[in-house]
Scaffold this motif. Structure first.
Motif, PDB file in Angstrom:
ATOM      1  N   MET A  68       0.840  -1.180   0.000  1.00 12.36           N
ATOM      2  CA  MET A  68       0.000   0.000   0.000  1.00 12.36           C
ATOM      3  C   MET A  68       0.888   1.246   0.000  1.00 12.36           C
ATOM      4  O   MET A  68       1.898   1.301   0.684  1.00 12.36           O
ATOM      5  N   ALA A  69       0.495   2.264  -0.790  1.00  8.47           N
ATOM      6  CA  ALA A  69       1.292   3.489  -0.905  1.00  8.47           C
ATOM      7  C   ALA A  69       1.225   4.290   0.387  1.00  8.47           C
ATOM      8  O   ALA A  69       0.215   4.281   1.094  1.00  8.47           O
ATOM      9  N   GLU A  70       2.320   4.955   0.683  1.00  9.27           N
ATOM     10  CA  GLU A  70       2.328   5.802   1.869  1.00  9.27           C
ATOM     11  C   GLU A  70       1.507   7.048   1.611  1.00  9.27           C
ATOM     12  O   GLU A  70       1.231   7.418   0.479  1.00  9.27           O
ATOM     13  N   ARG A  71       1.144   7.686   2.668  1.00  9.31           N
ATOM     14  CA  ARG A  71       0.325   8.887   2.582  1.00  9.31           C
ATOM     15  C   ARG A  71       1.069   9.982   1.798  1.00  9.31           C
ATOM     16  O   ARG A  71       2.225  10.250   2.026  1.00  9.31           O
ATOM     17  N   GLY A  72       0.368  10.637   0.839  1.00 13.12           N
ATOM     18  CA  GLY A  72       0.936  11.734   0.082  1.00 13.12           C
ATOM     19  C   GLY A  72       1.658  11.319  -1.185  1.00 13.12           C
ATOM     20  O   GLY A  72       2.100  12.169  -1.928  1.00 13.12           O
ATOM     21  N   GLN A  73       1.776  10.026  -1.445  1.00 14.80           N
ATOM     22  CA  GLN A  73       2.453   9.581  -2.658  1.00 14.80           C
ATOM     23  C   GLN A  73       1.428   9.312  -3.757  1.00 14.80           C
ATOM     24  O   GLN A  73       0.278   8.988  -3.489  1.00 14.80           O
ATOM     25  N   SER A  74       1.869   9.459  -4.996  1.00 12.82           N
ATOM     26  CA  SER A  74       0.998   9.172  -6.134  1.00 12.82           C
ATOM     27  C   SER A  74       0.762   7.679  -6.237  1.00 12.82           C
ATOM     28  O   SER A  74       1.624   6.877  -5.866  1.00 12.82           O
ATOM     29  N   PRO A  75      -0.384   7.291  -6.792  1.00  6.82           N
ATOM     30  CA  PRO A  75      -0.627   5.862  -6.993  1.00  6.82           C
ATOM     31  C   PRO A  75       0.268   5.322  -8.104  1.00  6.82           C
ATOM     32  O   PRO A  75       0.787   6.088  -8.909  1.00  6.82           O
ATOM     33  N   PRO A  76       0.458   4.040  -8.168  1.00  5.53           N
ATOM     34  CA  PRO A  76       1.256   3.490  -9.264  1.00  5.53           C
ATOM     35  C   PRO A  76       0.588   3.797 -10.607  1.00  5.53           C
ATOM     36  O   PRO A  76      -0.632   3.981 -10.675  1.00  5.53           O
ATOM     37  N   PRO A  77       1.349   3.873 -11.695  1.00  6.89           N
ATOM     38  CA  PRO A  77       0.792   4.261 -13.000  1.00  6.89           C
ATOM     39  C   PRO A  77      -0.405   3.432 -13.440  1.00  6.89           C
ATOM     40  O   PRO A  77      -1.333   3.956 -14.053  1.00  6.89           O
ATOM     41  N   GLU A  78      -0.410   2.160 -13.131  1.00  5.84           N
ATOM     42  CA  GLU A  78      -1.535   1.326 -13.574  1.00  5.84           C
ATOM     43  C   GLU A  78      -2.835   1.681 -12.852  1.00  5.84           C
ATOM     44  O   GLU A  78      -3.921   1.345 -13.318  1.00  5.84           O
ATOM     45  N   ARG A  79      -2.769   2.372 -11.745  1.00  8.06           N
ATOM     46  CA  ARG A  79      -3.970   2.775 -11.015  1.00  8.06           C
ATOM     47  C   ARG A  79      -4.290   4.260 -11.199  1.00  8.06           C
ATOM     48  O   ARG A  79      -5.248   4.766 -10.628  1.00  8.06           O
ATOM     49  N   SER A  80      -3.503   4.986 -12.000  1.00  8.53           N
ATOM     50  CA  SER A  80      -3.738   6.414 -12.217  1.00  8.53           C
ATOM     51  C   SER A  80      -4.966   6.620 -13.080  1.00  8.53           C
ATOM     52  O   SER A  80      -5.279   5.825 -13.961  1.00  8.53           O
ATOM     53  N   SER A  81      -5.639   7.726 -12.848  1.00  8.36           N
ATOM     54  CA  SER A  81      -6.844   8.012 -13.641  1.00  8.36           C
ATOM     55  C   SER A  81      -6.454   8.585 -14.999  1.00  8.36           C
ATOM     56  O   SER A  81      -5.307   8.952 -15.240  1.00  8.36           O
ATOM     57  N   GLY A  82      -7.418   8.694 -15.884  1.00 12.53           N
ATOM     58  CA  GLY A  82      -7.181   9.232 -17.222  1.00 12.53           C
ATOM     59  C   GLY A  82      -6.668  10.658 -17.189  1.00 12.53           C
ATOM     60  O   GLY A  82      -5.864  11.063 -18.018  1.00 12.53           O
ATOM     61  N   LYS A  83      -7.136  11.453 -16.245  1.00 16.01           N
ATOM     62  CA  LYS A  83      -6.693  12.837 -16.164  1.00 16.01           C
ATOM     63  C   LYS A  83      -5.201  12.923 -15.884  1.00 16.01           C
ATOM     64  O   LYS A  83      -4.540  13.865 -16.282  1.00 16.01           O
ATOM     65  N   GLN A  84      -4.677  11.945 -15.199  1.00 14.13           N
ATOM     66  CA  GLN A  84      -3.249  11.969 -14.891  1.00 14.13           C
ATOM     67  C   GLN A  84      -2.415  11.349 -15.998  1.00 14.13           C
ATOM     68  O   GLN A  84      -1.275  11.743 -16.210  1.00 14.13           O
ATOM     69  N   MET A  85      -2.960  10.372 -16.696  1.00 15.91           N
ATOM     70  CA  MET A  85      -2.139   9.612 -17.639  1.00 15.91           C
ATOM     71  C   MET A  85      -2.448   9.860 -19.111  1.00 15.91           C
ATOM     72  O   MET A  85      -1.546  10.031 -19.906  1.00 15.91           O
ATOM     73  N   HIS A  86      -3.726   9.883 -19.503  1.00 14.77           N
ATOM     74  CA  HIS A  86      -4.054   9.818 -20.924  1.00 14.77           C
ATOM     75  C   HIS A  86      -4.704  11.070 -21.479  1.00 14.77           C
ATOM     76  O   HIS A  86      -4.588  11.328 -22.675  1.00 14.77           O
ATOM     77  N   ASP A  87      -5.392  11.833 -20.677  1.00 12.23           N
ATOM     78  CA  ASP A  87      -6.093  13.002 -21.193  1.00 12.23           C
ATOM     79  C   ASP A  87      -5.086  14.088 -21.590  1.00 12.23           C
ATOM     80  O   ASP A  87      -4.059  14.253 -20.941  1.00 12.23           O
ATOM     81  N   PRO A  88      -5.370  14.821 -22.678  1.00 11.54           N
ATOM     82  CA  PRO A  88      -4.451  15.890 -23.091  1.00 11.54           C
ATOM     83  C   PRO A  88      -4.475  17.032 -22.069  1.00 11.54           C
ATOM     84  O   PRO A  88      -5.454  17.204 -21.340  1.00 11.54           O
ATOM     85  N   PRO A  89      -3.426  17.824 -22.020  1.00 11.94           N
ATOM     86  CA  PRO A  89      -3.427  18.962 -21.097  1.00 11.94           C
ATOM     87  C   PRO A  89      -4.472  19.992 -21.505  1.00 11.94           C
ATOM     88  O   PRO A  89      -5.021  19.940 -22.603  1.00 11.94           O
TER      89      PRO A  89
END
Length: 69
Positions: free
Chosen positions: A1-22
């Motif tokens: 489990m990720a520590e408090r304040g850290q980003s989730p691993p890439p496979e659990r990131s949402s589209g806004k963080q990974m795939h959506d354009p800026p």
């Protein structure tokens, strides 16, 4: 489990963080008359505005100055 304040691993990131354009870079305010507003503000701009004590200094150094007390 990720520590408090850290980003989730890439496979659990949402589209806004990974795939959506800026964001498109468009602002939310209406700037349709921006040129006119800027031009009007520039016309009333003084190159060296008068300081708060400038009138008093001129009064004190004018010829014939008599102190009030």
């Amino acid at each position: 489990m990720a520590e408090r304040g850290q980003s989730p691993p890439p496979e659990r990131s949402s589209g806004k963080q990974m795939h959506d354009p800026p964001a498109s870079g468009k602002g939310t305010d209406d700037a349709s008359n921006k040129e006119d507003v800027n031009k009007a503000a520039l016309e009333h701009l003084t190159s060296n505005p008068k300081g708060p004590m400038e009138d008093e200094v001129e009064r004190k150094f004018e010829k014939g100055f008599k102190p009030s007390a």
